[in-house]
Design a protein around this motif. Structure first.
Motif, mmCIF file in Angstrom:
data_model
loop_
_atom_site.group_PDB
_atom_site.id
_atom_site.type_symbol
_atom_site.label_atom_id
_atom_site.label_comp_id
_atom_site.label_asym_id
_atom_site.label_seq_id
_atom_site.Cartn_x
_atom_site.Cartn_y
_atom_site.Cartn_z
ATOM 1 N N CYS A 286 46.288 -57.179 -88.605
ATOM 2 C CA CYS A 286 45.116 -56.882 -87.773
ATOM 3 C C CYS A 286 45.120 -55.483 -87.172
ATOM 4 O O CYS A 286 44.072 -54.977 -86.782
ATOM 5 C CB CYS A 286 44.928 -57.951 -86.696
ATOM 6 S SG CYS A 286 46.385 -58.507 -85.817
ATOM 7 N N ARG A 287 46.284 -54.827 -87.109
ATOM 8 C CA ARG A 287 46.297 -53.499 -86.497
ATOM 9 C C ARG A 287 45.585 -52.479 -87.387
ATOM 10 O O ARG A 287 45.928 -52.318 -88.554
ATOM 11 C CB ARG A 287 47.753 -53.074 -86.260
ATOM 12 C CG ARG A 287 47.908 -51.725 -85.577
ATOM 13 C CD ARG A 287 49.362 -51.452 -85.218
ATOM 14 N NE ARG A 287 49.621 -50.030 -85.029
ATOM 15 C CZ ARG A 287 49.307 -49.360 -83.917
ATOM 16 N NH1 ARG A 287 48.750 -50.003 -82.906
ATOM 17 N NH2 ARG A 287 49.548 -48.069 -83.827
ATOM 18 N N CYS B 224 51.597 -56.350 -88.785
ATOM 19 C CA CYS B 224 50.581 -57.402 -88.924
ATOM 20 C C CYS B 224 49.449 -56.976 -89.847
ATOM 21 O O CYS B 224 49.432 -55.876 -90.361
ATOM 22 C CB CYS B 224 50.019 -57.713 -87.544
ATOM 23 S SG CYS B 224 49.143 -56.286 -86.871
#
Ligand code: ZN
Length: 428
Positions: free
Chosen positions: A360-361, A358
């Motif tokens: 967002c990590r 992703c």
């Protein structure tokens, strides 16, 4: 309806000022730095394009009428509606059903605020729902109406005060709404007794699964319910704090990693009983809350992708975090972001949809970028405190000055031994 100018603004101005030492002056006429609160509210809305106002009056109606009649407001229309007897905050709406616009704004007359109305209205209109409530965490959740939401900000429970151990986080009702006329189906034509939004109507709407959403904001909206709060509002006004929190202006934030920074690091917190605040956490957040910085939590929680816990478990853990902070000293996070993903496959019980690479990590900066968009944060005047090189990498990727909380010498440039060291530098 797409235009803010078409919206009616309804002000609930029936509050008594007796408890505030105002004698027989209604609360909305309290003086804030030389101008009555009500006048400030009208001017604020007028400057943002509102043309039609309704004043719902009860106590002190004649004083409100007299005050408004002396004033010249250009190009706006103010209707004054007087309750024949006290009907409650919601009950009094039975008097205005036919004179409000299809969508309308509702504000309590004892609020001091400055917010970007356009941002709130366009969010609310996009939701295409019956009600949007402005909500924010605050330093006294114990005596506030609290709201429980799902990941889409849809309201799933409304918990009126008083409450004991509510199973929700610290998200309280700011008494600032956008309603669709559909809401009138909850207001009977003839009101017996008193009907309040918080006590009577919102819980009923939730039970009927009505489409209601929260707008989670960090702008200044406070009630002036006590003498102390009036004093505080005057001070905040003088300092420019009320205006500066408006989303029209760039905000700055301190981002906090969670595990090992806010709570004790164990090998993944998957159960609520395992969550324990670190000793300095509440004190640190209190300092941030009292400063001009927002406090925002950004945490990787790959345990969800790996099947070690469900999203609901994580939300419960965050609720506990918020209540531990509130209990300790009234501190809070302005917002909380988490990444449920994990890129590597091969764990028994893993959840496929979260097993992705992703954005967002951390070390990717996705959560910081998302927070910046939502709260209009200037990342280059913001900071991050983490305990892993991944945190530092995420911060530096978007020009956020970052501090690494660690004992060994991993990275001399960013290293701190205690969070307070970083705060001393940031807030000096
Ligand atoms: Zn993610």
């Amino acid at each position: 309806m797409k235009n803010i100018e078409e919206l009616t603004a309804v002000f609930l101005v029936g509050g008594k000022g007796t408890r505030l030492g105002l004698g027989d002056l209604p609360k909305p006429l309290v003086d804030i730095q030389g101008i009555p609160l009500l006048e400030r509210m009208i001017l604020n809305f007028q400057n943002q394009g509102i043309k039609n106002f309704i004043m719902l009056c009860g106590f002190g109606a004649s004083k409100i009428e007299a005050h408004l009649s002396q004033k010249q407001f250009d190009n706006i229309n103010i209707k004054i509606i007087i309750e024949p007897k006290p009907l409650g905050t919601a009950g009094s709406f039975s008097l205005i059903k036919d004179i409000v616009s299809d969508k309308f704004i509702v504000v309590y007359g004892d609020l001091i605020f400055d917010l970007d109305l356009n941002k709130f209205v366009s969010y609310s209109l996009n939701k295409n729902c019956t009600a949007v409530l402005y909500a924010h965490p605050n330093d006294h959740p114990f005596d506030s109406d609290l709201i429980k939401i799902n990941l889409d900000n849809k309201i799933v429970d409304f918990i009126s005060k008083p409450h004991v151990n509510p199973s929700c986080g610290n998200l309280s009702n700011a008494a600032f709404y956008l309603f669709d006329k559909a809401i009138f189906k909850y207001i009977p034509e003839k009101i017996e007794g008193i009907l309040d939004w918080g006590k009577d109507i919102f819980p009923k709407m939730v039970a009927k699964k009505e489409k209601m959403y929260v707008y989670r904001g960090t702008e200044y909206i406070k009630d002036i319910g006590t003498k102390e709060r009036i004093l505080k509002a005057n001070i905040d006004f003088k300092k420019g704090k009320i205006l500066s929190k408006n989303y029209k202006y760039k905000q700055k934030a301190i981002f906090f990693d969670r595990d090992g920074v806010i709570n004790e690091e164990i090998d993944g917190v998957y159960e609520i009983s395992k969550f324990k605040l670190r000793g300095e956490a509440a004190e640190i957040l209190k300092r941030v809350n009292l400063s001009n910085f927002l406090a925002i939590c950004v945490t990787n929680q790959p345990g969800i992708a790996k099947g070690f816990m469900k999203i609901e478990d994580l939300i419960q853990i965050h609720n506990k975090m918020e209540w531990l902070l509130a209990n300790a000293n009234g501190s809070f996070f302005d917002d909380i972001y988490f990444c449920p993903h994990h890129p590597e496959k091969g764990f028994p019980g893993e959840i496929k949809k979260y097993k992705i690479d992703c954005e967002c990590r951390k070390p990717k900066p996705g959560m910081l970028i998302e927070a910046a968009k939502k709260h209009n944060i200037d990342l280059s005047s913001s900071y991050l405190i983490g305990d892993n090189l991944r945190d530092i990498e995420a911060g530096e990727a978007v020009n956020v000055k970052s501090f690494l909380l660690c004992e060994e010498s991993l990275d001399k440039e960013h290293q701190i031994n205690k969070i307070s060291e970083a705060l001393d530098q940031i807030l000096k």
